[in-house]
Design an enzyme around this catalytic site. Sequence first.
Site: not given
Length: 520
Positions: A357, A355
């Site tokens: 952020d 991922d």
Amino acid sequence: MTPTGLRYAVVVPTVGRPSVGALVDGLLRQDGPLPDEVVLVDDRPPGTAGPLPRPEPPPGRTPVPVRVLRGWGHGPAAARNLGWRVTTAEWVAFLDDDVVLPDGWCAALAADLEGLDPAVGGSQGRIHVPRPAGRRPTDWERATAGLETAHWATADMAYRRAALLAVDGFDERFPRAYREDADLAVRVRRAGWLLVRGDRVVHHPVRTADRSVSVRVQRGNADDALMRRLHGPRWREVAETGHGRLPWHVATTAAIGSTVAAAAAAVASAPTDPTGRSAVLRRLALAGATASVALVGDLARRRIVPGPRTAAEVATMAWTSAAIPPVAVWHRARGWWRHRAASPWPPRPRAVLLDRDGTLVHDVPYNGDPDAVAPVDGAREALDRLRSAGLRLGVVSNQSGVGRGLLRPEQVDAVNAAVERAVGPVQTWQVCPHVPEDGCACRKPGPGLVHAAASALGVGAEECVVVGDIGADVEAARAAGARSVLVPTATTRAEEVAAAPVVAPDLPRAVDLVLGWCRG
């Protein structure tokens, strides 16, 4: 917990059969020592049906928690893994969603498990398949009755949690309710555990099936190819599964194929054949046809004689006996090709999908400014270690700011480029620009981004590890059949941490876990 201290949970994968409600209701009404909890794993593809029923315990009874989990349609092996991994009891009892529990089943299960030698890793119940009254059973009914003599069938099979942990549960590459239980039993015993038979009994009614069911179940030949790849040419002996008819199906398919080929060649050569070649081809076609009829007839006879011999059953056995051999051979060849390089379960990671952020960089909501990119501590070094180990890297990121009109796609691209400058190159970026209301297939927690990244990297989803900071990352991995590591931040919800199968305090230690899996 039972009065003697035995703790067990019940896990039931289901495809939404009406019988699952009766099964759970019957379980909650048992008089014996009840389970710590019941976990239903709804393995229907999302959006295909309504919610499962949640039976309530009878008045005055101690309530047993009934948890319903989404299974994403990956098959019973993956569904059972999802179920047992959220439990904490010493034993996990697996049941099929169409079995019927007689009164006293819980007490009989406790009697089977209590006092077992610590070396025993599993206990199988006895399966009773009701026979039709007043007639011989059909071919499908006899096939279902084979459960009565099957070894370690998970229609009723309890495993010690430690044994499941030792082998990492079921091999999720088995997509059907076929061979996944035999494979698990082989691996559990190879890990040094014993398996025993108990005295408890469940009833397994014959499910209604159409007349082509015997042809459809030949898909299991692809799973037989995986068994051979994993356990060698003597896998049937090791798994105690019987011999099968594949050599006869190969011979029948060859006879049918040679008949068609010779007949077609004879017809094509007949108009201009001064050498008599077409006559030779016709004789070859006749010989092939004779062999085909004999082989198909023998298979049909073996299936017709023990059955009711009605006109409908005889007709079904006749045409399916002709269809089964080539279909079986096709599925076996397909399985051989698909699993030609399969490694022992669990497969070692070949790719890590991260991922963006909150995982690679500090989360700045709807960030469109490359200058605001700040990597988390140790991100560059952690990814360099993955690269040095030969792992492929990708990023899977929801960017709903695009769909909300807060970001332009080129801003997302500019931020992604800044991330790469900070943490080093990755081989694929997979970004979902949609808002949740769009109902897209790519947005996490759906599996779309993971599948797309795996395809771009040339690996299977089961060879990927998803590293993220929220439950949607973990759920996306689960939906795609990948492993996951949750790295919580201050915004990660406590229930997401509790539900995650693997948690690491930071990205460098998540990488430690991944590299440990690579070493096996």
